[in-house]
Scaffold this motif. Sequence first.
Motif, short mmCIF file in Angstrom:
data_model
loop_
_atom_site.label_atom_id
_atom_site.label_comp_id
_atom_site.label_asym_id
_atom_site.label_seq_id
_atom_site.Cartn_x
_atom_site.Cartn_y
_atom_site.Cartn_z
N ASP A 127 0.87 -1.18 0.00
CA ASP A 127 0.00 0.00 0.00
C ASP A 127 0.90 1.22 0.00
OD1 ASP A 127 -1.76 2.08 0.48
OD2 ASP A 127 -2.35 1.39 2.47
N ILE A 128 0.85 1.99 -1.07
CA ILE A 128 1.72 3.16 -1.16
C ILE A 128 0.92 4.46 -1.01
CG2 ILE A 128 3.40 1.89 -2.53
CD1 ILE A 128 2.51 3.66 -4.93
N SER A 129 -0.20 4.37 -0.31
CA SER A 129 -1.08 5.54 -0.17
C SER A 129 -0.41 6.73 0.52
CB SER A 129 -2.37 5.17 0.56
OG SER A 129 -2.09 4.67 1.85
N ALA A 130 0.66 6.52 1.25
CA ALA A 130 1.37 7.65 1.87
C ALA A 130 1.83 8.64 0.81
CB ALA A 130 2.57 7.14 2.66
N TYR A 131 2.06 8.16 -0.38
CA TYR A 131 2.56 9.04 -1.43
C TYR A 131 1.54 10.07 -1.89
CZ TYR A 131 7.05 6.98 -1.49
OH TYR A 131 8.31 6.60 -1.10
N LYS A 132 0.27 9.85 -1.63
CA LYS A 132 -0.69 10.90 -1.98
C LYS A 132 -0.54 12.09 -1.04
CE LYS A 132 -4.52 8.48 0.19
NZ LYS A 132 -5.78 7.82 -0.07
N TYR A 133 0.11 11.89 0.11
CA TYR A 133 0.38 13.00 1.03
C TYR A 133 1.79 13.54 0.85
CZ TYR A 133 -3.63 10.69 3.05
OH TYR A 133 -4.85 10.09 3.22
N TRP A 134 2.65 12.83 0.16
CA TRP A 134 4.02 13.27 -0.06
C TRP A 134 4.24 13.85 -1.45
CZ3 TRP A 134 6.16 8.14 2.21
CH2 TRP A 134 6.34 8.27 3.58
N SER A 135 3.22 13.88 -2.28
CA SER A 135 3.41 14.27 -3.67
C SER A 135 2.64 15.54 -4.01
CB SER A 135 2.94 13.14 -4.58
OG SER A 135 3.01 13.54 -5.92
N GLU A 136 3.35 16.49 -4.57
CA GLU A 136 2.70 17.69 -5.08
C GLU A 136 2.63 17.64 -6.60
OE1 GLU A 136 4.00 21.05 -1.88
OE2 GLU A 136 5.52 20.39 -3.30
N TYR A 174 9.69 16.35 1.85
CA TYR A 174 8.95 15.25 2.48
C TYR A 174 8.65 15.53 3.94
CZ TYR A 174 10.40 12.83 -1.75
OH TYR A 174 10.62 12.48 -3.05
N LEU A 175 9.59 16.14 4.64
CA LEU A 175 9.35 16.50 6.04
C LEU A 175 8.22 17.52 6.16
CD1 LEU A 175 13.00 16.67 7.42
CD2 LEU A 175 11.24 14.99 8.02
N ARG A 176 8.25 18.53 5.29
CA ARG A 176 7.19 19.55 5.30
C ARG A 176 5.84 18.92 5.01
NH1 ARG A 176 4.84 21.79 1.22
NH2 ARG A 176 6.51 21.36 -0.26
N MET A 177 5.78 18.07 4.00
CA MET A 177 4.52 17.45 3.62
C MET A 177 4.06 16.44 4.68
SD MET A 177 5.04 17.19 -0.46
CE MET A 177 3.30 16.96 -0.85
N THR A 178 5.02 15.81 5.36
CA THR A 178 4.67 14.90 6.46
C THR A 178 4.00 15.69 7.57
OG1 THR A 178 6.42 13.33 5.93
CG2 THR A 178 5.60 13.32 8.20
#
Length: 123
Positions: free
Chosen positions: A37-46, A81-85
């Motif tokens: 599950d790579i759903s974290a990338y929807k929060y890490w991707s602009e 990535y830290l900012r988006m996290t």
Amino acid sequence: MLEQVQKCNFAETIKRLLTRGVPYIGESTGSIIAGEDISAYKYWSEDRRENPPELENYNGMGLVDFLIRPHWNHPEKRQKYLRMTMENLEKLFEISQPIIYLNDNQLIRVEGDSFQIWQGKSS
């Protein structure tokens, strides 16, 4: 890349090849999509290339039970990535799988149910 993997059923092909001893080697996005599950990338991707609206789900190939975050040694990417996290912290805490952060001179070797992180020489 995940969209194309899903369209052509690439994961099933890779899984069959793995049972025959053929290794899977994925770099950058190729390592990311190895997870379940790579759903974290929807929060890490602009970038819409990384987060396409046509993508129906975030199911990776399921080759490993962790998520890989590559390029950790790139300061500009790490800061992004830290900012988006931080902006999506509550949503990211809902992700139950471990996240492994890798520098470009590292790799994960998976054999059976175990894995090792290998360190190469720094450039």
